[in-house]
Scaffold this motif. Sequence first.
Motif, short mmCIF file in Angstrom:
data_model
loop_
_atom_site.label_atom_id
_atom_site.label_comp_id
_atom_site.label_asym_id
_atom_site.label_seq_id
_atom_site.Cartn_x
_atom_site.Cartn_y
_atom_site.Cartn_z
N TRP A 293 0.92 -1.09 0.11
CA TRP A 293 -0.14 0.01 0.04
C TRP A 293 0.92 1.26 -0.10
O TRP A 293 1.67 1.25 0.86
CB TRP A 293 -0.72 -0.02 1.18
CG TRP A 293 -2.10 -0.95 1.26
CD1 TRP A 293 -2.28 -1.77 0.13
CD2 TRP A 293 -3.20 -0.98 2.08
NE1 TRP A 293 -3.47 -2.43 0.55
CE2 TRP A 293 -3.96 -1.94 1.65
CE3 TRP A 293 -3.45 -0.09 3.34
CZ2 TRP A 293 -5.23 -2.06 2.34
CZ3 TRP A 293 -4.58 -0.40 3.96
CH2 TRP A 293 -5.48 -1.39 3.49
N ILE A 294 0.57 2.29 -0.96
CA ILE A 294 1.16 3.50 -0.84
C ILE A 294 0.12 4.53 -0.24
O ILE A 294 -1.11 4.45 -1.10
CB ILE A 294 1.67 3.96 -2.02
CG1 ILE A 294 2.63 2.76 -2.71
CG2 ILE A 294 2.52 5.27 -1.93
CD1 ILE A 294 2.00 2.05 -3.95
N VAL A 295 0.28 5.11 0.82
CA VAL A 295 -0.94 5.83 1.53
C VAL A 295 -0.50 7.18 1.56
O VAL A 295 0.19 8.05 1.56
CB VAL A 295 -1.04 5.41 3.04
CG1 VAL A 295 -1.16 3.84 2.99
CG2 VAL A 295 0.21 5.64 3.78
N ALA A 296 -1.64 7.88 1.43
CA ALA A 296 -1.56 9.37 1.19
C ALA A 296 -2.56 9.97 2.44
O ALA A 296 -3.75 9.39 2.92
CB ALA A 296 -2.48 9.97 -0.04
N GLN A 297 -2.24 11.13 3.08
CA GLN A 297 -2.91 11.64 4.06
C GLN A 297 -3.67 13.12 3.88
O GLN A 297 -4.21 13.56 4.61
CB GLN A 297 -1.73 12.07 5.33
CG GLN A 297 -1.03 10.68 5.48
CD GLN A 297 -1.70 9.32 6.01
OE1 GLN A 297 -2.87 9.60 6.40
NE2 GLN A 297 -1.26 8.26 6.20
N LEU B 29 -3.38 3.53 -2.63
CA LEU B 29 -2.89 2.86 -3.88
C LEU B 29 -2.32 1.59 -3.71
O LEU B 29 -1.20 1.47 -2.83
CB LEU B 29 -2.00 3.87 -4.76
CG LEU B 29 -1.76 3.24 -6.11
CD1 LEU B 29 -3.00 3.15 -7.02
CD2 LEU B 29 -0.76 4.12 -6.79
N GLU B 30 -2.88 0.29 -4.17
CA GLU B 30 -2.28 -0.95 -3.86
C GLU B 30 -1.50 -1.44 -5.19
O GLU B 30 -1.96 -1.29 -6.23
CB GLU B 30 -3.39 -1.84 -3.42
CG GLU B 30 -2.88 -3.03 -3.27
CD GLU B 30 -3.75 -4.15 -2.41
OE1 GLU B 30 -3.57 -4.77 -1.63
OE2 GLU B 30 -4.98 -4.06 -2.45
N SER B 31 -0.35 -2.16 -4.63
CA SER B 31 0.40 -2.70 -5.72
C SER B 31 0.42 -4.20 -5.63
O SER B 31 1.23 -4.62 -4.69
CB SER B 31 1.85 -2.23 -5.67
OG SER B 31 2.67 -3.19 -6.51
N LEU C 280 2.63 -4.26 3.34
CA LEU C 280 3.81 -3.50 3.24
C LEU C 280 3.27 -2.10 3.16
O LEU C 280 2.41 -1.79 2.19
CB LEU C 280 4.60 -3.69 1.97
CG LEU C 280 5.22 -5.10 1.68
CD1 LEU C 280 6.43 -5.16 0.76
CD2 LEU C 280 5.77 -5.68 3.19
N ILE C 281 3.45 -1.19 3.95
CA ILE C 281 2.95 0.15 3.82
C ILE C 281 3.91 1.20 3.65
O ILE C 281 5.17 1.37 4.23
CB ILE C 281 2.54 0.51 5.22
CG1 ILE C 281 1.44 -0.55 5.63
CG2 ILE C 281 1.51 1.83 5.22
CD1 ILE C 281 0.29 -0.77 4.91
N TYR C 282 3.79 1.96 2.57
CA TYR C 282 4.73 3.14 2.01
C TYR C 282 4.06 4.43 1.95
O TYR C 282 2.95 4.32 1.59
CB TYR C 282 5.42 2.85 0.62
CG TYR C 282 6.30 1.70 0.51
CD1 TYR C 282 7.55 1.98 -0.01
CD2 TYR C 282 6.13 0.52 0.87
CE1 TYR C 282 8.60 0.98 -0.14
CE2 TYR C 282 6.93 -0.78 0.78
CZ TYR C 282 8.24 -0.48 0.35
OH TYR C 282 9.19 -1.30 0.32
N PRO C 283 4.69 5.26 2.64
CA PRO C 283 4.02 6.70 2.41
C PRO C 283 4.03 7.41 0.67
O PRO C 283 4.87 6.61 -0.01
CB PRO C 283 5.07 7.73 3.28
CG PRO C 283 6.55 7.04 3.26
CD PRO C 283 5.91 5.35 3.20
N ALA C 284 3.55 8.17 0.57
CA ALA C 284 3.16 8.71 -0.51
C ALA C 284 4.78 9.18 -1.19
O ALA C 284 5.43 9.68 -0.38
CB ALA C 284 2.37 9.95 -0.79
#
Length: 418
Positions: free
Chosen positions: A122-126, A170-172, A289-293
């Motif tokens: 996951w690429i996450v947006a705040q 956004l998921e990869s 897995l969690i990644y910031p934008a």
Amino acid sequence: MFATTRAISTSLAQFPPRCFTSRGFSSSASKRSDFTHAVIGAGVVGLAVAKKLQEREGASTVLIERNGAVGMETSSRNSEVIHAGLHYPPSSLKATLCLRGKHLLYDLCARHAIPHRRTGKWIVAQDAAQFGALQRLHAHAHAVGVPTHFVSPTQAHAREPDVRAAAGVLESPSTGIVDSHALMQYLEGAFTELGGVLALRTSVVRIKPLDGGARGWEIETTTTTPDAAAVAGESETSTITADTLVNAAGLAAIPLANMLRPASRQRTPYYAKGTYYSYSASSPRPSTLIYPAPSPGHAGLGTHLTLDLSGRIRFGPDVEWTTSPSDYAPNAANLGAALDAIAEYLPGVRREDVGLDYVGIRPKMARGAAGVAGEGFEDFVIGGEDGVRGYVGCLGVESPGLTAALAVGEEVVGRLYR
């Protein structure tokens, strides 16, 4: 997978220096050299290259490694992520080799029972600006053929209730993890089973092209014995020859390439040090897995959350620049900033249970160079050197080098024999 993978480790002293005169040479380089191929550096890339070369008919490949075991540097000090390939410019080597390498790696792991798992990422947006970055990344991923999709807030909360993604996810789905040590154990075993020679504790001190590489390469090495630390000066100096030479030396690749360059064209190596952080609490504990934008100009992918195959969580790496390629002491200076970054997407993180873990160092072509698409992006540099034949250097091979390794092997063989 091999039940055991005993390395055929040897001293190169058994291959005495050749007398290089013009008399008596045949037209076949392999008849006058100790080996058809020499590969310097037994990280995951060097192992993949050496195995690919040794698969050629009539090949005799020596893999030279300065440490006492394979993969002791960058290859075993990373996040162990199988990258999808969505962060790199479409025409770059990082993009093409990551995409190809990902498929090769998943296939190899499945066929040989190398531990791995498609965890997804996951690429996450705040906020709105970060969500805009996700939209651009999604469009870019579509353009390069990497599957991605947005996860609805309801789905996101149901799947990972402890993860905060105020503006979107956004998921990869093709991102995963691999046991890098098991992967390198397999490659080492496959290489030696094919008859390749692994020379451990062996440092290259000089490389010399013979007749511009047309007659092969002369390689001078120093090999230390396992107990050399207790016996001062206990080492052997040897000179061997090979038809072709591959520089896959990782952190030492630029200094090695400089042996072939005049003073006016010397490159400066740069080293990006990253400290990883462990997490000892039982919760929160995401399974993705969690990644910031993406952050423009960042040398990495931010302080992300990754997993190992036992489910253990780690955070990082941070980024600092060091002048030493062996500066493996974890640095607590950035811990506070890392905790703040982690809390953005994992607000329930128990700060007191986050501690220093290990350090990885990436070889960089420039200080401040970004590893992902955007301003300052630096690609892999894979190719020859002016004025010599039979040589391929692999410079600046950092992330996604683990993912791309098998494809780099194909690329190197293609460049030597096209």
